[in-house]
Design a protein around this motif. Structure first.
Motif, PDB file in Angstrom:
ATOM      1  N   UNK A 711      85.199  60.752  15.517  1.00  0.00           N
ATOM      2  CA  UNK A 711      84.949  60.734  14.075  1.00  0.00           C
ATOM      3  C   UNK A 711      85.124  59.322  13.513  1.00  0.00           C
ATOM      4  N   UNK A 712      86.165  58.628  13.953  1.00  0.00           N
ATOM      5  CA  UNK A 712      86.393  57.256  13.492  1.00  0.00           C
ATOM      6  C   UNK A 712      85.233  56.349  13.893  1.00  0.00           C
ATOM      7  N   UNK A 713      84.689  56.584  15.080  1.00  0.00           N
ATOM      8  CA  UNK A 713      83.534  55.788  15.536  1.00  0.00           C
ATOM      9  C   UNK A 713      82.293  56.089  14.715  1.00  0.00           C
ATOM     10  N   UNK A 714      82.255  57.271  14.080  1.00  0.00           N
ATOM     11  CA  UNK A 714      81.109  57.648  13.252  1.00  0.00           C
ATOM     12  C   UNK A 714      80.175  58.634  13.898  1.00  0.00           C
ATOM     13  N   UNK A 715      80.557  59.213  15.049  1.00  0.00           N
ATOM     14  CA  UNK A 715      79.660  60.118  15.755  1.00  0.00           C
ATOM     15  C   UNK A 715      79.829  61.583  15.358  1.00  0.00           C
ATOM     16  N   UNK A 716      80.792  61.876  14.498  1.00  0.00           N
ATOM     17  CA  UNK A 716      80.839  63.193  13.856  1.00  0.00           C
ATOM     18  C   UNK A 716      80.204  62.996  12.481  1.00  0.00           C
ATOM     19  N   UNK A 717      78.996  63.497  12.254  1.00  0.00           N
ATOM     20  CA  UNK A 717      78.298  63.195  11.003  1.00  0.00           C
ATOM     21  C   UNK A 717      79.069  63.680   9.782  1.00  0.00           C
ATOM     22  N   UNK A 718      79.375  62.750   8.899  1.00  0.00           N
ATOM     23  CA  UNK A 718      80.079  63.066   7.654  1.00  0.00           C
ATOM     24  C   UNK A 718      79.565  62.120   6.585  1.00  0.00           C
ATOM     25  N   UNK A 719      79.129  62.677   5.472  1.00  0.00           N
ATOM     26  CA  UNK A 719      78.560  61.861   4.410  1.00  0.00           C
ATOM     27  C   UNK A 719      79.624  60.970   3.775  1.00  0.00           C
ATOM     28  N   UNK A 720      79.265  59.725   3.585  1.00  0.00           N
ATOM     29  CA  UNK A 720      80.123  58.810   2.835  1.00  0.00           C
ATOM     30  C   UNK A 720      79.598  58.696   1.414  1.00  0.00           C
ATOM     31  N   UNK A 721      80.498  58.426   0.483  1.00  0.00           N
ATOM     32  CA  UNK A 721      80.124  58.249  -0.920  1.00  0.00           C
ATOM     33  C   UNK A 721      80.599  56.889  -1.395  1.00  0.00           C
ATOM     34  N   UNK A 722      79.797  56.265  -2.225  1.00  0.00           N
ATOM     35  CA  UNK A 722      80.154  54.964  -2.776  1.00  0.00           C
ATOM     36  C   UNK A 722      81.323  55.126  -3.742  1.00  0.00           C
ATOM     37  N   UNK A 723      82.394  54.390  -3.501  1.00  0.00           N
ATOM     38  CA  UNK A 723      83.577  54.490  -4.362  1.00  0.00           C
ATOM     39  C   UNK A 723      83.848  53.219  -5.141  1.00  0.00           C
ATOM     40  N   UNK A 724      83.299  52.096  -4.681  1.00  0.00           N
ATOM     41  CA  UNK A 724      83.572  50.840  -5.385  1.00  0.00           C
ATOM     42  C   UNK A 724      82.516  49.808  -5.017  1.00  0.00           C
ATOM     43  N   UNK A 725      82.172  48.967  -5.986  1.00  0.00           N
ATOM     44  CA  UNK A 725      81.287  47.832  -5.745  1.00  0.00           C
ATOM     45  C   UNK A 725      82.019  46.575  -6.189  1.00  0.00           C
ATOM     46  N   UNK A 726      82.181  45.645  -5.275  1.00  0.00           N
ATOM     47  CA  UNK A 726      82.840  44.381  -5.591  1.00  0.00           C
ATOM     48  C   UNK A 726      81.784  43.283  -5.640  1.00  0.00           C
ATOM     49  N   UNK A 727      81.778  42.524  -6.713  1.00  0.00           N
ATOM     50  CA  UNK A 727      80.811  41.449  -6.869  1.00  0.00           C
ATOM     51  C   UNK A 727      81.510  40.104  -6.796  1.00  0.00           C
ATOM     52  N   UNK A 728      81.007  39.231  -5.947  1.00  0.00           N
ATOM     53  CA  UNK A 728      81.571  37.900  -5.822  1.00  0.00           C
ATOM     54  C   UNK A 728      80.897  36.920  -6.760  1.00  0.00           C
ATOM     55  N   UNK A 763      73.643  54.972  -2.121  1.00  0.00           N
ATOM     56  CA  UNK A 763      73.483  56.412  -1.960  1.00  0.00           C
ATOM     57  C   UNK A 763      74.466  56.981  -0.939  1.00  0.00           C
ATOM     58  N   UNK A 764      74.685  58.302  -1.004  1.00  0.00           N
ATOM     59  CA  UNK A 764      75.461  58.987   0.026  1.00  0.00           C
ATOM     60  C   UNK A 764      74.708  58.887   1.350  1.00  0.00           C
ATOM     61  N   UNK A 765      75.426  58.657   2.454  1.00  0.00           N
ATOM     62  CA  UNK A 765      74.746  58.448   3.724  1.00  0.00           C
ATOM     63  C   UNK A 765      75.700  58.664   4.894  1.00  0.00           C
ATOM     64  N   UNK A 766      75.121  58.736   6.079  1.00  0.00           N
ATOM     65  CA  UNK A 766      75.876  58.830   7.322  1.00  0.00           C
ATOM     66  C   UNK A 766      75.983  57.431   7.905  1.00  0.00           C
ATOM     67  N   UNK A 767      77.213  56.943   8.053  1.00  0.00           N
ATOM     68  CA  UNK A 767      77.443  55.587   8.548  1.00  0.00           C
ATOM     69  C   UNK A 767      78.145  55.660   9.903  1.00  0.00           C
ATOM     70  N   UNK A 768      77.686  54.855  10.865  1.00  0.00           N
ATOM     71  CA  UNK A 768      78.320  54.780  12.187  1.00  0.00           C
ATOM     72  C   UNK A 768      79.008  53.423  12.279  1.00  0.00           C
ATOM     73  N   UNK A 769      80.296  53.338  11.937  1.00  0.00           N
ATOM     74  CA  UNK A 769      80.979  52.034  11.883  1.00  0.00           C
ATOM     75  C   UNK A 769      80.995  51.296  13.212  1.00  0.00           C
ATOM     76  N   UNK A 770      80.993  52.027  14.354  1.00  0.00           N
ATOM     77  CA  UNK A 770      81.073  51.364  15.661  1.00  0.00           C
ATOM     78  C   UNK A 770      79.715  50.921  16.176  1.00  0.00           C
ATOM     79  N   UNK A 771      78.639  51.255  15.453  1.00  0.00           N
ATOM     80  CA  UNK A 771      77.290  50.850  15.867  1.00  0.00           C
ATOM     81  C   UNK A 771      76.836  49.711  14.960  1.00  0.00           C
ATOM     82  N   UNK A 772      77.174  48.484  15.347  1.00  0.00           N
ATOM     83  CA  UNK A 772      76.897  47.308  14.517  1.00  0.00           C
ATOM     84  C   UNK A 772      75.678  46.551  15.062  1.00  0.00           C
ATOM     85  N   UNK A 773      74.782  46.175  14.133  1.00  0.00           N
ATOM     86  CA  UNK A 773      73.559  45.489  14.524  1.00  0.00           C
ATOM     87  C   UNK A 773      73.824  44.037  14.903  1.00  0.00           C
TER      88      UNK A 773
END
Length: 820
Positions: A711-728, A763-773
Motif C-alpha cells: 500500500x505504501x508503494x502505491x500498488x493497493x489502489x486508493x484515491x488520493x485527494x488534494x489537501x494543500x497547494x503551496x506556491x513558491x 483532481x482525485x487520482x491513484x498515485x504510485x509513489x514508488x513508480x517515479x519517472x
C-alpha cells in the motif's frame, strides 16, 4: 448614398415603438435558426414560409429588385404563390436581413406564430439541417469519413457527414429547435445553432483541445447565391441601425448573471453526459412529475397515452429536445431523484463527474456557473472560490443571532481567526471538509434541515448516512471518497485478530464443572471464529486481487493505444493481468479470471516480479509509434518525453525499477512463507488453543504488514485527494495529496517531463509513489474509472486524426452566419 449617421437604439425604439422592437427581438431568434443552417443545392423555401413573411414598402422594393435579378436557373425552381411579384427566395432574404439596417419586415403586420410554424416545418421535413453535435455519433462518423484533420468540409463532405444523422438540437433565447421543429419553451437558454462544430482531435498527444471544423452549406442554392446582392443593396441605401442597443433597452437585464445557483449548461450535460437509456429515464421522470403541463402543451403537439411507451419511441435528439421543454431547475431536480432514490434509476459510479465532453460549458455569469452530475446528484459548480464562499455563507446563516454566534465560536475555539469566516477557513485548511460539515452543518436535525434548505438539497435526504457528502457536493466541493480496500482489510485484520484472542483466552475447555455449558460455549466460539475468518479472507482475496490487477496493469499495459488507457477499471485490469501473467502453457495457468483465490494471487505477484526482473536488461513493452510523441517534446528541447515504449515500467528511473522489483520479491516470498493460503483452506473449522491462536495472530499480523508495504508503494489502489497547494515565490507549486489519512504525496509543477495524459494535479487520482519517472521523478498517476454508460459512450475518444492544427485545411469562402 446611405446616411452616414447611425440610428441609435433609443431612436429605433422611438420610431418603431417598444412592442415592435420586442417583436423584432423574438423574430431574431427564429432568424438565427436559419442563418446558421445547412441546405442542399435545390433548396426552395416553402410556400408556407413565403406567405408568413410580411414586408414593408422598402422590403417590397428590395424583394422586387431581387426577383428581377434572380438568374434563370433560380426562377425555374420558383412556383407561383400568393405573392407573385417576388420569388420565395427574395422574401426570405428580406427576413434574414432583420437586424441589418432599416427593417424590411413589417413588424406590425407579421405574425410570429405563423413564421415559427413555417420554419418549424422546414426542420421537420429535413429541408433545413442543423448538425447534432451532442454525444459521440457525429464525431465517430467524421473519424470514419475523414482520417485527416480538416478545418473545413466541402458542401458535399458536409452532406455526406449529415446523411443519416439526426437533426441538431439548439436554443436561442426562448426558441428551442430540433427534430420536432422549433417552438417556444419556458426556460431561456443561449446555445444558438452553429456550423463550426467540435469534431476532431489532432495527432499531438499533448493537445487536449477538441478542434472545430467548419461545415459548408450550399452556395448554389438560390437563397445563398443572391445573398451578396441584397447585402450590396442595403450597404448602398441603408443607414446603420444600432439594433443591439435597441434590444437591450427593451429587454430586462438578467439578474441571474450575479447569482451563484444558476443551472447553466444543462443542455451539454444532458446531451453529452447521459446515454439514450438515461435520457429516456430522465424524460420519463420529468413527465411523471409534470404530466398535466407537458401533455396539454400545444407545441409540439403530442399524443401520449402511455408515457413509458412514448419515451421509448423517441430517438436521442428527440429525447433531448423533449427534456429541454422543462425548466433547468426541474431537470436538475429530476436528475437528483433518479440518482439518489433507492434503488437508483440512474447509476453513477464513485469518482465519475459528468459534464459536457465535446460541447464544453465555460460557465455563466460572474461566477461562471455550470451544472455537473455525480453519484451525489447535480450541483452548480463554478469558479474556484465559489465553494468556500458558499460554505462561509451557509455557516453564517445557520448561526445567526447572539446565541448562534456563541455556539459557533465555541465549536471553532481551537482555530485561530479574527472572526467566524477566518476560523472556518482555518478549520478547512487544517482539517477535513467532511468532518467540518459533520460538526457544524449536520450535527443536529435542526441544522441538517436548515442546511438542506440553504443549499437546495431535498430534506428527504437529511437522514442519509452520507448526508455530509451530499452537502459538500452541493456546495461545490469535490467529495473525497471515504474508505478504500486496504482500510477495509486493515479493519477486518484487527477484528479477526481480536476475536481469535478473545475466544481462546475466554476459558479452557474442561475446567468448567458444567460440561454441557462448555460444549455450547465452544460451539458458539467456533461459529464466531468462522464468521470472522470468512470475512477476513474474503477481504484479503479482494486486496490481493487489486494488488495484482493494479500493479500489472499500471506497469505493463499499453497506455497509449488502448481506449481509456490512463483510467483504471478493476475488472478490465484483472483480465489483462491474467492474460499477461499466465505463461500460456497447457496446465500452467497461474490465474483463473473466473476464480482467483489466495494461493494463485500470491503466485501472480511472483510472476509479475519475474516479468519485470527480466525486463531490467531489455524492456517490457514495444516501441511506441512516432505519432504518440507530443510535438512539444519531439520538436523542442525544454520538455522531456521518457515514454519510448508502451509500458510505463520502461519509463521509470533505475532506482524505481529496482525498488519495485524488490518490493514485489519480498512481498511474494513473505506471503508464500506465511502459510496464509493453507490457513484459508482450513477455514478454521475448529477452535484453536492458545498456542495455535498465537500462531494465527502472528500470521495475520505479518500479512497486514506485508500488504501495508504494498500500500505504501502505491500498488493497493486508493484515491488520493488534494489537501494543500503551496506556491513558491518563483512560480514553483507543490500539490499535496493525502490518501485516506495514511500517507501524503507531493506533486511538483512545473515539470520538465511531459505528463499531459495523466490526471490534473488537482483532481482525485491513484498515485504510485514508488513508480517515479526518469527526469523529474514524478510518480505515475491514473484516474479511477468504474464501468458506466457514460464511459461506454465515450470509449475510444479522443480518436486522433492524421496531421496537426498547422497542417489542417484553411477555410475558404465559408459563409458562417451568412447562409441559410
Amino acid at each position: 448614398m446611405p446616411d452616414s449617421r447611425k440610428v441609435s437604439g433609443a431612436e429605433i425604439v422611438d420610431q418603431l415603438g417598444e412592442d415592435a422592437v420586442r417583436k423584432a427581438f423574438r423574430l431574431m431568434g427564429l432568424v438565427d435558426s436559419l442563418r446558421n443552417s445547412i441546405i442542399n443545392d435545390s433548396y426552395t423555401p416553402s410556400e408556407q414560409l413565403s406567405e408568413s413573411i410580411k414586408l414593408t414598402a422598402k422590403g417590397h422594393s428590395v424583394a422586387r429588385r431581387l426577383s428581377l435579378d434572380t438568374p434563370s436557373h433560380a426562377k425555374s425552381n420558383t412556383k407561383r404563390t400568393a405573392a407573385p411579384r417576388f420569388t420565395r427566395e427574395a422574401q426570405l432574404m428580406c427576413l434574414l436581413e432583420l437586424g441589418n439596417g432599416e427593417p424590411l419586415i413589417d413588424l406590425d403586420d407579421i405574425d410570429i406564430e405563423a413564421v415559427r410554424a413555417a420554419i418549424s416545418a422546414e426542420f421537420t421535413r429535413g429541408a433545413v439541417r442543423h448538425p447534432y453535435i451532442f454525444g459521440s455519433s457525429l464525431y465517430r462518423k467524421a473519424a470514419d469519413l475523414f482520417p485527416d484533420l480538416l478545418e473545413q468540409l466541402s458542401h458535399q463532405q458536409t452532406m455526406d457527414l449529415l446523411e443519416g444523422t439526426e437533426q441538431g438540437v439548439f436554443q436561442t433565447n426562448e426558441w428551442l429547435s430540433g427534430p420536432k421543429g422549433i417552438y417556444s419553451v419556458r426556460e431561456q437558454r443561449l446555445t444558438p445553432p452553429i456550423i463550426r462544430v467540435p469534431l476532431q482531435h489532432c495527432n499531438d498527444i499533448s493537445c487536449p483541445t477538441v478542434h472545430t471544423t467548419w461545415l459548408r452549406t450550399s452556395q448554389l442554392a438560390p437563397i445563398n447565391a443572391r445573398r451578396e446582392l441584397i447585402q450590396s443593396y442595403l450597404a448602398k441605401e441603408s443607414t446603420e441601425w444600432e439594433w443591439f442597443d435597441a434590444f437591450r433597452s427593451v429587454t430586462s437585464d438578467d439578474p441571474r448573471a450575479f447569482q451563484d445557483d444558476v443551472h447553466s449548461g444543462v443542455m451539454p450535460l444532458v446531451g453529452d453526459g447521459l446515454s439514450l437509456v438515461e435520457k429516456r429515464e430522465l424524460l420519463l421522470r420529468l413527465i411523471e412529475a409534470n404530466q398535466d403541463a407537458f401533455r396539454v402543451a400545444k407545441n409540439p403537439p403530442r399524443e401520449i397515452r402511455d408515457a413509458a411507451a412514448y419515451v421509448n419511441s423517441l430517438s436521442e435528439a428527440e429525447c433531448l429536445q423533449e427534456v429541454l421543454w422543462f425548466r433547468d431547475s426541474e431537470i436538475a431536480d429530476a436528475l437528483d431523484e433518479l440518482v439518489l432514490m433507492a434503488p437508483a434509476r440512474l447509476k453513477i459510479p464513485p469518482g465519475e463527474i459528468r459534464r459536457g465532453v465535446l460541447v464544453k460549458n465555460h460557465g455563466y455569469g460572474y461566477f461562471r456557473t455550470r451544472t455537473e452530475l455525480s453519484r451525489h446528484g447535480t450541483r452548480v459548480a463554478g469558479s474556484r472560490d465559489l465553494a468556500p464562499l458558499r460554505l462561509d455563507r451557509a455557516i453564517k446563516e445557520l448561526y445567526r443571532g447572539e446565541e448562534g454566534s456563541d455556539e459557533i465560536s465555541w465549536k471553532l475555539r481551537r482555530f485561530e481567526g479574527f472572526d467566524v469566516s477566518a476560523k472556518v477557513h482555518e478549520a478547512l485548511r487544517r482539517g477535513e471538509l467532511l468532518d467540518l460539515i459533520d460538526s457544524l452543518m449536520v450535527d443536529s436535525r435542526k441544522h441538517a434541515l436548515a442546511t438542506c434548505d440553504l443549499i437546495g438539497l431535498s430534506s428527504q435526504h437529511v437522514t442519509r448516512a452520507n448526508v455530509s457528502e451530499l452537502v459538500a457536493w452541493k456546495l461545490g466541493f469535490d467529495v473525497p471518497l471515504r474508505g478504500d480496500v486496504f482500510a477495509l482489510f486493515e479493519e477486518e485484520s484487527r477484528r479477526f485478530h481480536d476475536i481469535i484472542a478473545s475466544q481462546t483466552d475466554a476459558f479452557v475447555i474442561g475446567e468448567s464443572e458444567d460440561a454441557d455449558s462448555d460444549q455450547m460455549h465452544s460451539i458458539r466460539g467456533s461459529r464466531g471464529i468462522r464468521e470472522a475468518a470468512s470475512s477476513y479472507f474474503v477481504t484479503l482475496e479482494m486486496v490481493l486481487r487489486e494488488v495484482v490487477s493494479f500493479a500489472t496493469w499500471s506497469l505493463v499495459a499499453d497506455h497509449f493505444q488502448e481506449p481509456n488507457a490512463f483510467q483504471y477499471d478493476s475488472d478490465r485490469a484483472f483480465v489483462f493481468a491474467a492474460q499477461t501473467l499466465n505463461p500460456g502453457l497447457p496446465g500452467a495457468m497461474i490465474l483463473d479470471p473466473e476464480k482467483a483465490t489466495i494461493a494463485p494471487l500470491i503466485e501472480a505477484i511472483g510472476a509479475l516480479e519475474r516479468l519485470l526482473c527480466a525486463a531490467q536488461s531489455s524492456q517490457v513493452g514495444e516501441e511506441i509509434k512516432e505519432e504518440f510523441v507530443p510535438e512539444v517534446a519531439a520538436k523542442g528541447s525544454l520538455i522531456e518525453f521518457p515514454f519510448r515504449t508502451n509500458a510505463m515500467f520502461d519509463a521509470l528511473s533505475n532506482e524505481s525499477r529496482e525498488g519495485i522489483i524488490g518490493t514485489l520479491h519480498k512481498a511474494h516470498n513473505m506471503l508464500a512463507a506465511s502459510g496464509i493460503a493453507s490457513l484459508r483452506n482450513s477455514q478454521l473449522h475448529y477452535r484453536p488453543n492458545s498456542v495455535e491462536s498465537g500462531k494465527i495472530g502472528k500470521t495475520v499480523g505479518d500479512v497486514l504488514e506485508i500488504l501495508r508495504s504494498l500500500d505504501t508503494a502505491g500498488f493497493v489502489p486508493a484515491l488520493s485527494s488534494l489537501t494543500e497547494v503551496k506556491s513558491g515565490r518563483w512560480g514553483r507549486r507543490v500539490f499535496v495529496h493525502t490518501v485516506a489519512k495514511r500517507r501524503t504525496v507531493e506533486l511538483y509543477s512545473p515539470t520538465a517531463v511531459f505528463s499531459g495524459f495523466m490526471p490534473s494535479m488537482r483532481s482525485d487520482q491513484l498515485i504510485i509513489p514508488h513508480a517515479r519517472l526518469k527526469g523529474d521523478g514524478l510518480p505515475l498517476r491514473f484516474e479511477l474509472r468504474s464501468p458506466s454508460q457514460f464511459i461506454e459512450m465515450w470509449k475510444g475518444i479522443p480518436d486522433r486524426r492524421r496531421g496537426s492544427v498547422g497542417d489542417a485545411t484553411s477555410p475558404e469562402d465559408v459563409m458562417g452566419g451568412q447562409s441559410v
